[in-house]
Design an enzyme around this catalytic site. Sequence first.
Site, PDB file in Angstrom:
ATOM      1  N   TYR A 284       1.111  -1.353  -0.117  1.00 40.89           N
ATOM      2  CA  TYR A 284      -0.421   0.130   0.195  1.00 40.89           C
ATOM      3  C   TYR A 284       0.767   1.584   0.170  1.00 40.89           C
ATOM      4  O   TYR A 284       2.020   1.325   0.823  1.00 40.89           O
ATOM      5  CB  TYR A 284      -1.038   0.506   1.581  1.00 40.89           C
ATOM      6  CG  TYR A 284      -1.469   1.221   1.331  1.00 40.89           C
ATOM      7  CD1 TYR A 284      -3.065   1.108   0.244  1.00 40.89           C
ATOM      8  CD2 TYR A 284      -1.572   2.197   2.097  1.00 40.89           C
ATOM      9  CE1 TYR A 284      -3.668   2.408   0.154  1.00 40.89           C
ATOM     10  CE2 TYR A 284      -2.161   3.544   2.502  1.00 40.89           C
ATOM     11  CZ  TYR A 284      -3.671   3.754   0.968  1.00 40.89           C
ATOM     12  OH  TYR A 284      -4.374   4.209   1.134  1.00 40.89           O
TER      13      TYR A 284
ATOM     14  N   TRP B 110       0.958   5.282  -1.678  1.00 37.97           N
ATOM     15  CA  TRP B 110       0.697   6.777  -2.539  1.00 37.97           C
ATOM     16  C   TRP B 110       1.547   6.369  -3.209  1.00 37.97           C
ATOM     17  O   TRP B 110       1.499   7.355  -4.191  1.00 37.97           O
ATOM     18  CB  TRP B 110       0.541   8.081  -2.068  1.00 37.97           C
ATOM     19  CG  TRP B 110      -0.512   8.112  -1.609  1.00 37.97           C
ATOM     20  CD1 TRP B 110      -1.583   7.378  -0.522  1.00 37.97           C
ATOM     21  CD2 TRP B 110      -1.486   9.321  -2.036  1.00 37.97           C
ATOM     22  NE1 TRP B 110      -2.884   8.050  -0.359  1.00 37.97           N
ATOM     23  CE2 TRP B 110      -3.069   9.453  -1.176  1.00 37.97           C
ATOM     24  CE3 TRP B 110      -1.375  10.141  -2.929  1.00 37.97           C
ATOM     25  CZ2 TRP B 110      -4.284   9.905  -1.670  1.00 37.97           C
ATOM     26  CZ3 TRP B 110      -2.284  11.269  -3.341  1.00 37.97           C
ATOM     27  CH2 TRP B 110      -3.810  11.056  -2.103  1.00 37.97           C
TER      28      TRP B 110
HETATM   29  N1  LIG Z   1      -2.368   8.812  12.739  1.00 34.37           N
HETATM   30  C1  LIG Z   1      -2.788   8.416  11.222  1.00 34.37           C
HETATM   31  N2  LIG Z   1      -1.832   7.602  10.124  1.00 34.37           N
HETATM   32  C2  LIG Z   1      -2.270   6.832   9.029  1.00 34.37           C
HETATM   33  C3  LIG Z   1      -3.278   8.465   8.340  1.00 34.37           C
HETATM   34  C4  LIG Z   1      -3.865   9.347   9.696  1.00 34.37           C
HETATM   35  O1  LIG Z   1      -5.324   9.856   9.563  1.00 34.37           O
HETATM   36  N3  LIG Z   1      -3.282   9.301  11.005  1.00 34.37           N
HETATM   37  N4  LIG Z   1      -3.434   8.494   7.501  1.00 34.37           N
HETATM   38  C5  LIG Z   1      -3.286   7.735   6.637  1.00 34.37           C
HETATM   39  C6  LIG Z   1      -3.520   7.958   4.805  1.00 34.37           C
HETATM   40  S1  LIG Z   1      -5.380   8.359   4.963  1.00 34.37           S
HETATM   41  C7  LIG Z   1      -2.452   7.059   4.135  1.00 34.37           C
HETATM   42  S2  LIG Z   1      -3.574   7.405   2.327  1.00 34.37           S
HETATM   43  C8  LIG Z   1      -1.826   6.668   4.591  1.00 34.37           C
HETATM   44  C9  LIG Z   1      -0.674   7.037   3.582  1.00 34.37           C
HETATM   45  O2  LIG Z   1       0.536   6.026   3.319  1.00 34.37           O
HETATM   46  P1  LIG Z   1       1.637   5.663   2.564  1.00 34.37           P
HETATM   47  O3  LIG Z   1       0.843   5.963   0.885  1.00 34.37           O
HETATM   48  O4  LIG Z   1       2.127   4.591   2.997  1.00 34.37           O
HETATM   49  O5  LIG Z   1       2.742   7.444   2.869  1.00 34.37           O
HETATM   50  P2  LIG Z   1       3.585   8.238   1.820  1.00 34.37           P
HETATM   51  O6  LIG Z   1       4.246   8.782   2.313  1.00 34.37           O
HETATM   52  O7  LIG Z   1       3.050   9.379   0.625  1.00 34.37           O
HETATM   53  O8  LIG Z   1       4.715   7.068   1.578  1.00 34.37           O
HETATM   54  C10 LIG Z   1       4.690   6.518   0.025  1.00 34.37           C
HETATM   55  C11 LIG Z   1       5.950   6.363   0.297  1.00 34.37           C
HETATM   56  O9  LIG Z   1       6.259   5.945  -1.227  1.00 34.37           O
HETATM   57  C12 LIG Z   1       7.778   6.636  -1.714  1.00 34.37           C
HETATM   58  N5  LIG Z   1       7.180   6.956  -3.199  1.00 34.37           N
HETATM   59  C13 LIG Z   1       7.610   7.505  -3.770  1.00 34.37           C
HETATM   60  N6  LIG Z   1       7.177   7.764  -5.105  1.00 34.37           N
HETATM   61  C14 LIG Z   1       7.422   6.204  -5.763  1.00 34.37           C
HETATM   62  C15 LIG Z   1       7.910   5.895  -6.415  1.00 34.37           C
HETATM   63  O10 LIG Z   1       8.305   6.179  -7.748  1.00 34.37           O
HETATM   64  N7  LIG Z   1       8.614   4.834  -6.821  1.00 34.37           N
HETATM   65  C16 LIG Z   1       8.693   4.144  -5.279  1.00 34.37           C
HETATM   66  N8  LIG Z   1       9.804   2.903  -5.547  1.00 34.37           N
HETATM   67  N9  LIG Z   1       9.150   4.703  -4.046  1.00 34.37           N
HETATM   68  C17 LIG Z   1       8.057   5.687  -3.907  1.00 34.37           C
HETATM   69  C18 LIG Z   1       7.967   8.022  -1.011  1.00 34.37           C
HETATM   70  O11 LIG Z   1       9.379   7.960  -1.013  1.00 34.37           O
HETATM   71  C19 LIG Z   1       7.294   7.564   0.397  1.00 34.37           C
HETATM   72  O12 LIG Z   1       8.304   6.609   1.273  1.00 34.37           O
HETATM   73  O13 LIG Z   1      -1.496   6.698   5.852  1.00 34.37           O
HETATM   74  C20 LIG Z   1      -2.056   7.038   6.617  1.00 34.37           C
HETATM   75  N10 LIG Z   1      -1.646   6.955   8.201  1.00 34.37           N
HETATM   76  N1  LIG Z   2      -1.192  18.691   2.536  1.00 35.96           N
HETATM   77  C1  LIG Z   2      -2.092  17.071   2.283  1.00 35.96           C
HETATM   78  N2  LIG Z   2      -3.149  16.941   2.106  1.00 35.96           N
HETATM   79  C2  LIG Z   2      -3.781  16.010   2.293  1.00 35.96           C
HETATM   80  C3  LIG Z   2      -2.666  15.380   2.454  1.00 35.96           C
HETATM   81  C4  LIG Z   2      -1.566  15.535   3.109  1.00 35.96           C
HETATM   82  O1  LIG Z   2      -0.656  14.119   3.590  1.00 35.96           O
HETATM   83  N3  LIG Z   2      -1.093  16.694   2.633  1.00 35.96           N
HETATM   84  N4  LIG Z   2      -3.107  13.635   2.342  1.00 35.96           N
HETATM   85  C5  LIG Z   2      -4.217  12.954   1.210  1.00 35.96           C
HETATM   86  C6  LIG Z   2      -4.909  11.964   2.079  1.00 35.96           C
HETATM   87  S1  LIG Z   2      -3.889  10.177   1.578  1.00 35.96           S
HETATM   88  C7  LIG Z   2      -6.349  11.628   2.422  1.00 35.96           C
HETATM   89  S2  LIG Z   2      -7.100   9.865   2.855  1.00 35.96           S
HETATM   90  C8  LIG Z   2      -6.832  12.705   2.394  1.00 35.96           C
HETATM   91  C9  LIG Z   2      -7.654  13.096   4.688  1.00 35.96           C
HETATM   92  O2  LIG Z   2      -8.713  13.740   4.489  1.00 35.96           O
HETATM   93  P1  LIG Z   2      -8.990  13.395   5.168  1.00 35.96           P
HETATM   94  O3  LIG Z   2      -9.677  12.808   6.326  1.00 35.96           O
HETATM   95  O4  LIG Z   2     -10.787  14.469   5.214  1.00 35.96           O
HETATM   96  O5  LIG Z   2      -7.481  14.860   6.945  1.00 35.96           O
HETATM   97  P2  LIG Z   2      -7.454  14.577   8.182  1.00 35.96           P
HETATM   98  O6  LIG Z   2      -6.399  15.606   7.970  1.00 35.96           O
HETATM   99  O7  LIG Z   2      -6.929  13.766   8.950  1.00 35.96           O
HETATM  100  O8  LIG Z   2      -8.932  15.377   8.892  1.00 35.96           O
HETATM  101  C10 LIG Z   2      -9.668  16.085   8.673  1.00 35.96           C
HETATM  102  C11 LIG Z   2     -10.224  16.812   9.949  1.00 35.96           C
HETATM  103  O9  LIG Z   2     -10.646  16.440  11.382  1.00 35.96           O
HETATM  104  C12 LIG Z   2     -10.705  16.382  12.062  1.00 35.96           C
HETATM  105  N5  LIG Z   2     -11.404  15.874  13.062  1.00 35.96           N
HETATM  106  C13 LIG Z   2     -10.439  14.476  13.047  1.00 35.96           C
HETATM  107  N6  LIG Z   2     -11.022  13.929  14.522  1.00 35.96           N
HETATM  108  C14 LIG Z   2     -12.530  14.320  14.117  1.00 35.96           C
HETATM  109  C15 LIG Z   2     -13.507  13.794  15.530  1.00 35.96           C
HETATM  110  O10 LIG Z   2     -13.592  13.030  15.971  1.00 35.96           O
HETATM  111  N7  LIG Z   2     -14.627  14.803  14.773  1.00 35.96           N
HETATM  112  C16 LIG Z   2     -14.762  16.003  14.476  1.00 35.96           C
HETATM  113  N8  LIG Z   2     -15.846  16.630  14.390  1.00 35.96           N
HETATM  114  N9  LIG Z   2     -13.281  16.347  13.607  1.00 35.96           N
HETATM  115  C17 LIG Z   2     -12.856  15.207  13.356  1.00 35.96           C
HETATM  116  C18 LIG Z   2      -9.506  17.212  12.174  1.00 35.96           C
HETATM  117  O11 LIG Z   2      -9.726  18.473  13.042  1.00 35.96           O
HETATM  118  C19 LIG Z   2      -9.186  17.304  11.273  1.00 35.96           C
HETATM  119  O12 LIG Z   2      -8.568  18.792  10.997  1.00 35.96           O
HETATM  120  O13 LIG Z   2      -6.195  14.278   3.016  1.00 35.96           O
HETATM  121  C20 LIG Z   2      -5.951  14.436   1.862  1.00 35.96           C
HETATM  122  N10 LIG Z   2      -4.695  15.462   2.226  1.00 35.96           N
HETATM  123 MO   LIG Z   3      -5.011   8.876   2.666  1.00 36.38          MO
END
Ligand SMILES: Nc1nc2c(c(=O)[nH]1)N[C@H]1C(S)=C(S)[C@@H](COP(=O)(O)OP(=O)(O)OC[C@H]3O[C@@H](n4cnc5c(=O)[nH]c(N)nc54)[C@H](O)[C@@H]3O)O[C@H]1N2
Ligand SMILES: Nc1nc2c(c(=O)[nH]1)N[C@H]1C(S)=C(S)[C@@H](COP(=O)(O)OP(=O)(O)OC[C@H]3O[C@@H](n4cnc5c(=O)[nH]c(N)nc54)[C@H](O)[C@@H]3O)O[C@H]1N2
Ligand SMILES: [Mo]
Length: 753
Positions: free
Chosen positions: A116, A118
Amino acid sequence: MTADERLHLFGSHFGTYEVEAGPDGRPRLLPFRHDPAPSPTGAAFLDLADHPLRVRHPMVRRGWLTAKGRPQGRGAERGRDDFVAVTWPEAARLVAGEIARVSGDYGNAAIFGGSYGWASAGRFHHAQSQLKRFLNLCGGFTSSVNTYSYGAAAVLLPHVIGREYQGATDTAPSWDQIAAHARLLISFGGFRLSNAQVEAGGTGQHRAEAALADVARAGCRIVVFSPTGADAPGLPGRVEHVPLRPGTDAAVLIAMAQVLLAEGRTDTEALARLTVGHEAFAAYLAGSPDGQPKTPEWAEGISGVPAATIRELARAYAQVPALVNLSWSLQRSRHGEQPYWAAIALAAMAGQVGRPGCGFAFGLTAVSSVGQPIRRLKGPAVTQGRNPVSSFIPVARITELLENPGGTLDYDGQRLALPNIRLVHWAGGNPFHHHQDLNRLAAAFRRPETVIVHESVWTATARHADIVLPASLPFERDDVAAASRDNWLIASRRVLATPPDVRSDHDMLALIARELGLDAAFTEGRSEEDWLRHLYAGYRDAHPELPDFDTFWARGYAGLDLGAPAPAPTTPLADFARDPDLHPLSTPSGRIEIGSSTIAAFGYDDCPGHPAWLEPEEWLGAPLAGTYPLHLLSPQPEHRLHSQLELAGPSQQAKVTGCEVLLLSPQDAAARGLAAGEQATVFNARGRALVAIGIDNRLSPGVAVLPTGGWYAPNEQGLDLGGNPNTLSSIRPTSRLAQGTAPNACLVEVVSR
Ligand SMILES: Nc1nc2c(c(=O)[nH]1)N[C@H]1C(S)=C(S)[C@@H](COP(=O)(O)OP(=O)(O)OC[C@H]3O[C@@H](n4cnc5c(=O)[nH]c(N)nc54)[C@H](O)[C@@H]3O)O[C@H]1N2
Ligand SMILES: Nc1nc2c(c(=O)[nH]1)N[C@H]1C(S)=C(S)[C@@H](COP(=O)(O)OP(=O)(O)OC[C@H]3O[C@@H](n4cnc5c(=O)[nH]c(N)nc54)[C@H](O)[C@@H]3O)O[C@H]1N2
Ligand SMILES: [Mo]
């Protein structure tokens, strides 16, 4: 947009950039001229090119090499050992040898290739697709399903509103419809606008923030429920912020439904026509079987939201054209299915489902694309082939998979058998960023015999591997960047040369495939350019109005309706609401399932057959809050993409004393004698992380905020110097239904360092 533009562009998840020679002659990234709101973060991408933490050669962990031929137990020092450089032919032989050995001795289910992550925005150099294509040719792999982003919703929603609304961007009405029709927009989780910088695959134009402002300008009342006022941004109109305790949104939504029921405000005609299973939910609202009517006073006791506020908003929501939006973050929490299900029930009871711009929406501003009134480009990715192995996990169960070979896992009415994983192969993701309880993951990661990781930089995942293959960065290759939910195609052209010993995922897998006699099948005899032409042809098949490849490549971009965006207004479920017999949902009943007999029959105590408030183990009302009195939220980082770009300027400059910033309310900081800028330790029974204190008076007392993406880096004493919130979060799932990730249910305490 002019036909004679010839732009050198770079496409990333943060959008599109123009490449130009800077004053020093080195290339730099500038905002794309057609993007009305470009993201500053992606412009820092080139900072990674020469970074000292780049992986520059194929590297093998010393202890793994020493134990070659003795696979059992050789992972014991994984994550603590050092690495030695090897040549590419040697690395390819080692990887091919391990795949052949594990596949031959144990079968391909012993290979975990869920991988998994991005990765980067290009369609061809899409690390996960490349790896899965390769592993499928090798006989398959144990895979993963669903996402970290939307794991609970994606499993719940097919039961409640059907598979056609399962996707993370499938439920929102388009912004133009909301502005034109909705008079009230209630958003649980609000609008964290820095999230809308991002789109998987990128975008040519960021429009979400302007679209939200248009809704406010149109006179729509906007109410944000959130533990932080930061989720209620300033807009040209009326925005109200209602603080609530984290994780209690379901109770508030249920109480709003109770108000409609108790005050005779439900749209009984819509309920009868469009829903099934309402009776069980109505009985629950009225106080069966626990004797507790789910009144606003009941919800006030749980959420801290005044009963009068809940009552007023429930009435308003049923009286005027109204939309209720829930952020995706709400379902990344324990019982994260419940607020989503409750919002759908509320919308149906209020008669809002299918009204233009009204009803319910999930994820407005979570990423750039949600609610965009555009035609989406359809096109191919690199074909992955067929995976003959049937074993899989819901993606956030990786620790259980590695800890418990031969065990089972409940999931969506099934009982999954967990295979014995001997080999892990990961490309384009960072589990030591994204997964929960990283100390426990580190221990579980020591169990397989071999871990292979493709990385560009020395992430914690790379450091927990045996064989690290140096991957090129996205600006070191040619690609077609495009999002499946956008209307732009970007000719993402090489900006800098790839360092000598570094390869694209495709090229390294082709080399390994050659060792296994699979290279012809893997490459199909195509060069990089042949692949780009081939993929682009797929887009043109779907959209004949696109120019030919050479025109596209020379101009730098192509797309649908770029000159004059023709809004494609949508309100999901509108056809269904108009004529549910002609347009039934794909649920068992064809109707919205406010009560689901399917889910009820699973018998899960953590996900009953109708929306319910279920007390989590970790929230401010839990006994554990006596020990760990702060609820930790981990939103997405403003200045990077998860852990990506952590090494670049914007992320580094946002640090304080070199640390990630943990936000506290002024009251909580004062109670602990903590000053802004001071270093502190945030901890619970699972781990300890070093942070710098930030004080935010918009934050509710009892709540702490630490964004994701700091690089997990435990020192000798186990203190995570990188400040990753997943050092503290729990692997407890949303429920046995979805087995989604639930990091937002997490209690901690903070002390001065
Ligand atoms: N506590 C907490 N944890 C969370 C979340 C949260 O809200 N709270 N959110 C979750 C969510 S929504 C998501 S989507 C995940 C995201 O988790 P990930 O998608 O695993 O996070 P990234 O840091 O985007 O990791 C991508 C990795 O791929 C590498 N990479 C980039 N391009 C390439 C390429 O072309 N080739 C190769 N081989 N590597 C590459 C980058 O260097 C990076 O290390 O995290 C989750 N974890
Ligand atoms: N710049 C930037 N943008 C991103 C990403 C990134 O890594 N960097 N990641 C992308 C990815 S993979 C995803 S999945 C999306 C995620 O998008 P979201 O899931 O919407 O993002 P979060 O930032 O985890 O949370 C949004 C807000 O939810 C609020 N929140 C948390 N818990 C609670 C709760 O229990 N109740 C209420 N009412 N509010 C709560 C927090 O205050 C937070 O500011 O973002 C995407 N956008
Ligand atoms: Mo995500």
